[in-house]
Motif scaffolding. Structure first.
Motif, mmCIF file in Angstrom:
data_model
loop_
_atom_site.group_PDB
_atom_site.id
_atom_site.type_symbol
_atom_site.label_atom_id
_atom_site.label_comp_id
_atom_site.label_asym_id
_atom_site.label_seq_id
_atom_site.Cartn_x
_atom_site.Cartn_y
_atom_site.Cartn_z
ATOM 1 N N ASN A 66 0.852 -1.192 0.000
ATOM 2 C CA ASN A 66 0.000 0.000 0.000
ATOM 3 C C ASN A 66 0.888 1.242 0.000
ATOM 4 O OD1 ASN A 66 -1.774 2.184 0.718
ATOM 5 N ND2 ASN A 66 -3.213 0.699 1.575
ATOM 6 N N GLU A 67 0.859 1.994 -1.076
ATOM 7 C CA GLU A 67 1.757 3.139 -1.233
ATOM 8 C C GLU A 67 1.439 4.297 -0.289
ATOM 9 O OE1 GLU A 67 -0.651 5.215 -4.970
ATOM 10 O OE2 GLU A 67 1.333 4.335 -5.283
ATOM 11 N N LYS A 68 0.301 4.232 0.397
ATOM 12 C CA LYS A 68 -0.056 5.303 1.335
ATOM 13 C C LYS A 68 0.144 4.898 2.793
ATOM 14 C CE LYS A 68 -3.096 7.913 -1.667
ATOM 15 N NZ LYS A 68 -4.353 8.698 -1.778
ATOM 16 N N PHE A 69 0.640 3.699 3.010
ATOM 17 C CA PHE A 69 0.928 3.222 4.358
ATOM 18 C C PHE A 69 2.442 3.216 4.582
ATOM 19 C CE2 PHE A 69 -3.090 0.362 4.927
ATOM 20 C CZ PHE A 69 -3.874 1.500 4.970
ATOM 21 N N PHE A 70 2.848 3.706 5.759
ATOM 22 C CA PHE A 70 4.259 3.757 6.127
ATOM 23 C C PHE A 70 4.410 3.254 7.563
ATOM 24 C CE2 PHE A 70 3.400 6.880 2.898
ATOM 25 C CZ PHE A 70 4.496 6.828 2.045
ATOM 26 N N VAL A 71 5.631 2.929 7.958
ATOM 27 C CA VAL A 71 5.890 2.501 9.329
ATOM 28 C C VAL A 71 7.085 3.280 9.859
ATOM 29 C CG1 VAL A 71 7.308 0.547 8.541
ATOM 30 C CG2 VAL A 71 6.348 0.533 10.858
ATOM 31 N N SER A 72 7.010 3.655 11.128
ATOM 32 C CA SER A 72 8.102 4.385 11.777
ATOM 33 C C SER A 72 8.691 3.540 12.906
ATOM 34 C CB SER A 72 7.583 5.713 12.352
ATOM 35 O OG SER A 72 8.573 6.324 13.162
ATOM 36 N N SER A 73 9.999 3.585 13.025
ATOM 37 C CA SER A 73 10.681 2.854 14.111
ATOM 38 C C SER A 73 11.050 3.784 15.268
ATOM 39 C CB SER A 73 11.950 2.179 13.569
ATOM 40 O OG SER A 73 12.878 3.160 13.117
ATOM 41 N N TYR A 74 10.476 4.986 15.278
ATOM 42 C CA TYR A 74 10.878 5.994 16.270
ATOM 43 C C TYR A 74 10.785 5.466 17.706
ATOM 44 C CZ TYR A 74 10.495 9.943 19.451
ATOM 45 O OH TYR A 74 10.656 10.786 20.518
ATOM 46 N N GLU A 75 9.636 4.913 18.072
ATOM 47 C CA GLU A 75 9.472 4.471 19.462
ATOM 48 C C GLU A 75 10.327 3.249 19.763
ATOM 49 O OE1 GLU A 75 5.602 3.998 21.068
ATOM 50 O OE2 GLU A 75 5.083 6.117 20.834
ATOM 51 N N ASP A 77 13.211 2.536 18.477
ATOM 52 C CA ASP A 77 14.619 2.953 18.573
ATOM 53 C C ASP A 77 14.889 3.831 19.793
ATOM 54 O OD1 ASP A 77 15.021 1.636 16.189
ATOM 55 O OD2 ASP A 77 14.823 3.450 14.964
ATOM 56 N N LYS A 78 13.828 4.364 20.387
ATOM 57 C CA LYS A 78 13.966 5.322 21.480
ATOM 58 C C LYS A 78 14.315 4.616 22.795
ATOM 59 C CE LYS A 78 11.169 8.921 23.755
ATOM 60 N NZ LYS A 78 11.153 8.319 25.103
ATOM 61 N N ASN A 79 15.171 5.246 23.590
ATOM 62 C CA ASN A 79 15.508 4.709 24.909
ATOM 63 C C ASN A 79 14.463 5.153 25.928
ATOM 64 O OD1 ASN A 79 17.952 3.458 24.099
ATOM 65 N ND2 ASN A 79 19.020 5.423 24.200
ATOM 66 N N GLY A 80 14.236 4.314 26.921
ATOM 67 C CA GLY A 80 13.310 4.692 27.976
ATOM 68 C C GLY A 80 11.862 4.484 27.579
ATOM 69 N N PHE A 81 10.949 4.964 28.433
ATOM 70 C CA PHE A 81 9.522 4.823 28.171
ATOM 71 C C PHE A 81 9.107 5.631 26.945
ATOM 72 C CE2 PHE A 81 8.948 3.853 32.866
ATOM 73 C CZ PHE A 81 8.677 2.508 32.640
ATOM 74 N N SER A 82 8.068 5.149 26.255
ATOM 75 C CA SER A 82 7.519 5.849 25.094
ATOM 76 C C SER A 82 6.228 6.551 25.503
ATOM 77 C CB SER A 82 7.225 4.853 23.966
ATOM 78 O OG SER A 82 8.381 4.152 23.593
ATOM 79 N N TYR A 83 6.266 7.859 25.507
ATOM 80 C CA TYR A 83 5.072 8.643 25.834
ATOM 81 C C TYR A 83 4.476 9.208 24.547
ATOM 82 C CZ TYR A 83 6.532 8.372 30.707
ATOM 83 O OH TYR A 83 6.888 7.915 31.958
ATOM 84 N N THR A 84 3.165 9.120 24.440
ATOM 85 C CA THR A 84 2.488 9.539 23.213
ATOM 86 C C THR A 84 2.773 10.989 22.866
ATOM 87 O OG1 THR A 84 0.718 7.922 23.581
ATOM 88 C CG2 THR A 84 0.228 9.747 22.087
ATOM 89 N N TYR A 85 2.781 11.868 23.847
ATOM 90 C CA TYR A 85 2.986 13.287 23.551
ATOM 91 C C TYR A 85 4.370 13.522 22.934
ATOM 92 C CZ TYR A 85 6.168 14.358 27.461
ATOM 93 O OH TYR A 85 7.253 14.421 28.306
ATOM 94 N N GLU A 86 5.380 12.785 23.405
ATOM 95 C CA GLU A 86 6.730 12.938 22.849
ATOM 96 C C GLU A 86 6.777 12.438 21.405
ATOM 97 O OE1 GLU A 86 9.618 12.507 26.758
ATOM 98 O OE2 GLU A 86 9.111 10.717 25.611
ATOM 99 N N THR A 87 6.128 11.307 21.162
ATOM 100 C CA THR A 87 6.100 10.746 19.809
ATOM 101 C C THR A 87 5.435 11.704 18.835
ATOM 102 O OG1 THR A 87 6.045 8.464 20.622
ATOM 103 C CG2 THR A 87 5.223 8.849 18.391
ATOM 104 N N LEU A 88 4.290 12.252 19.233
ATOM 105 C CA LEU A 88 3.548 13.135 18.328
ATOM 106 C C LEU A 88 4.278 14.456 18.104
ATOM 107 C CD1 LEU A 88 -0.103 12.433 19.530
ATOM 108 C CD2 LEU A 88 1.051 11.575 17.475
#
Length: 200
Positions: A66-75, A77-88
């Motif tokens: 699907n050319e309109k779907f993508f995936v991110s490895s940000y969370e 790859d990130k150290n520590g807890f993943s908080y939604t506000y930081e990701t956004l």
């Protein structure tokens, strides 16, 4: 550009996730949807989660056609807890000033949203979209939606979609029982699960 962000553990990703993303793409007239596999979410502390690189691989396999779907490895790859506000906030910085960002999540979050860290910062950087989850009445969800909107002086978009009662928990259990899951998960994901003996 209008960009949707769909977060989740995706352990594993299944057809329900893909259906949701496709519906959001059309209903909200999005230009693309970015799948964001969770890294180390604080609300799942102590729970066993498949390694992030494998969950990323499964998402990537599921969406590659699907050319309109993508995936991110940000969370992941990130150290520590993943908080939604930081990701956004991170994702918002990668967009142009006039681009719009839509955060898509289950409407059941309306019960827990008061416990989210810096929820006001989430509302500041994106449009908040919730989709119906089986097991809840629409009336009760709409009441909760109104309460959150009034408290945070925001507007929440509600997507009342087809009820697909598929969960990653259900899939993991069926894998252990030896079921054929090719009808509810993408073949590419089913292949990875079998090749790596996941969820056994």
């Amino acid at each position: 550009m209008k960009v949707g962000i769909l977060g989740g553990t995706f352990d594993p990703i299944h057809n329900g996730h893909l259906y949701l993303a496709e519906e959001a793409l059309h209903i909200l007239a999005l230009d693309k949807v970015v799948f964001m596999p969770s890294g180390n979410p604080p609300h799942k502390k102590g729970k066993s989660i498949t390694d992030g690189s494998l969950r990323y691989e499964m998402v990537n396999a599921a969406i590659r056609d699907n050319e309109k779907f993508f995936v991110s490895s940000y969370e992941i790859d990130k150290n520590g807890f993943s908080y939604t506000y930081e990701t956004l906030e991170y994702m918002k910085m990668s967009l142009n000033k006039d681009d719009e960002m839509y955060f898509i999540t289950g409407a059941d979050c309306l019960d827990q949203i008061y416990k989210w860290k810096n929820i006001d910062r989430i509302f500041n950087v994106c449009k908040f979209v919730v989709f119906y989850r089986p097991g809840f009445s629409v009336e009760s969800l709409m009441e909760k939606k109104k309460k959150v909107e009034e408290q945070f002086k925001t507007e929440i978009i509600f997507l009342h979609l087809l009820e697909l009662n598929i969960s990653s928990t259900y899939i993991r259990e069926k894998v252990r029982q030896g079921y054929n899951l090719s009808y509810i998960i993408p073949p590419s994901v089913n292949y990875i699960i079998k090749e790596l003996n996941l969820y056994i």
